[in-house]
Design an enzyme around this catalytic site. Structure first.
Site, PDB file in Angstrom:
ATOM      1  N   ASP A 239     -14.157  -3.091  -1.540  1.00 15.43           N
ATOM      2  CA  ASP A 239     -14.196  -1.635  -1.658  1.00 15.43           C
ATOM      3  C   ASP A 239     -15.608  -1.243  -2.058  1.00 15.43           C
ATOM      4  O   ASP A 239     -16.121  -1.730  -3.078  1.00 15.43           O
ATOM      5  CB  ASP A 239     -13.201  -1.150  -2.710  1.00 15.43           C
ATOM      6  CG  ASP A 239     -11.804  -1.730  -2.491  1.00 15.43           C
ATOM      7  OD1 ASP A 239     -11.409  -1.848  -1.315  1.00 15.43           O
ATOM      8  OD2 ASP A 239     -11.135  -2.057  -3.481  1.00 15.43           O
TER       9      ASP A 239
ATOM     10  N   ASP B 213       0.547   3.779  -1.333  1.00 23.47           N
ATOM     11  CA  ASP B 213      -0.133   3.608  -2.604  1.00 23.47           C
ATOM     12  C   ASP B 213       0.823   4.023  -3.714  1.00 23.47           C
ATOM     13  O   ASP B 213       1.381   5.134  -3.687  1.00 23.47           O
ATOM     14  CB  ASP B 213      -1.401   4.459  -2.659  1.00 23.47           C
ATOM     15  CG  ASP B 213      -2.486   3.944  -1.725  1.00 23.47           C
ATOM     16  OD1 ASP B 213      -2.256   2.925  -1.040  1.00 23.47           O
ATOM     17  OD2 ASP B 213      -3.568   4.563  -1.685  1.00 23.47           O
TER      18      ASP B 213
END
Length: 240
Positions: A129, A8
């Site tokens: 998500d 990330d």
């Protein structure tokens, strides 16, 4: 089942967030390409990349570290975050990315997902998500009334390569993945499903592998950086 190590990216560094909160970022490596090489040397087959700044900005922000990773590593990589138009999709795929992940636009512009999946077969995934089954967008900052399973089913005939399902409340929390919700989603669609969020041990990976429905893979981040999960050992166990 493929294990996808996660990198990330925030402000050019490899970080991990806690439940998607940008102000709760832990920096694990200020050289993302070196981190990627370490994962490849441990034997990974894929890399999972996220442009965190891009997810909030709506346009690529961490392009330089992503490009450095693509140049440094021969294994395929998938990327999500800030990819919201066809020009950006084309640009990333032209730079050597194996697969783009479309999240926010899957809710706001599903026609773009379908167009991209037709134009680039096998190279477009949908990122779903969710908090308590409801989809969140724009870097998880905005919650919607859309149910994760409903959104997944809407792309059943679109030709997308995979659905990456993240339980936001589990992400970065080292509390284990939401196995029942992931399995339920995988049963609801014929599209390959990749589990994400909370995968923090070898037992978690085995639980996902043996959840009763075939998953395409699982993504793990913080556990690999913290040492709670040994990548080489995990890959060997999944092969066995």
């Amino acid at each position: 089942m493929i294990l996808y190590p996660a990198i990330d990216l925030k402000d050019g560094q490899a970080v991990r967030l806690l439940r998607g909160e940008m102000d709760k970022a832990t920096v694990f490596n200020d050289d993302p390409a070196a981190q990627a090489r370490a994962f490849v040397e441990a034997g990974c087959q894929w890399l999972h990349l996220v442009d965190l700044n891009g997810a909030f900005a709506g346009t690529p922000v961490n392009a330089a570290p992503v490009e450095a990773i693509l140049e440094a590593c021969e294994v395929p990589a998938q990327l999500g975050g800030g990819i919201r138009d066809m020009a950006t999709i084309e640009a990333w795929l032209d730079k050597g990315l194996a697969r783009v992940i479309l999240g926010t636009v899957a809710v706001e512009d599903p026609a773009l997902v379908r167009e991209a999946a037709r134009a680039f077969p096998g190279r477009v995934a949908v990122g779903i998500d969710a908090r308590k089954g409801r989809v969140a967008t724009k870097g998880w900052a905005e919650e919607t009334d859309v149910e994760a399973t409903e959104l997944a089913r809407s792309f059943e005939d679109a030709g997308v390569a995979a659905i990456i399902y993240t339980d936001i409340d589990r992400d970065g929390a080292m509390q284990g993945p939401n196995v029942p919700a992931t399995a339920a989603l995988a049963r609801a669609v014929s599209i390959p499903v990749i589990a994400s969020g909370g995968v923090s041990s070898l037992d978690d990976l085995i639980a996902l592998r043996d959840c009763g429905v075939a998953l395409d893979g699982a993504i793990s981040g913080r556990a690999l950086y913290d040492g709670a999960l040994d990548l080489g050992e995990a890959l060997a166990s999944l092969r066995d």
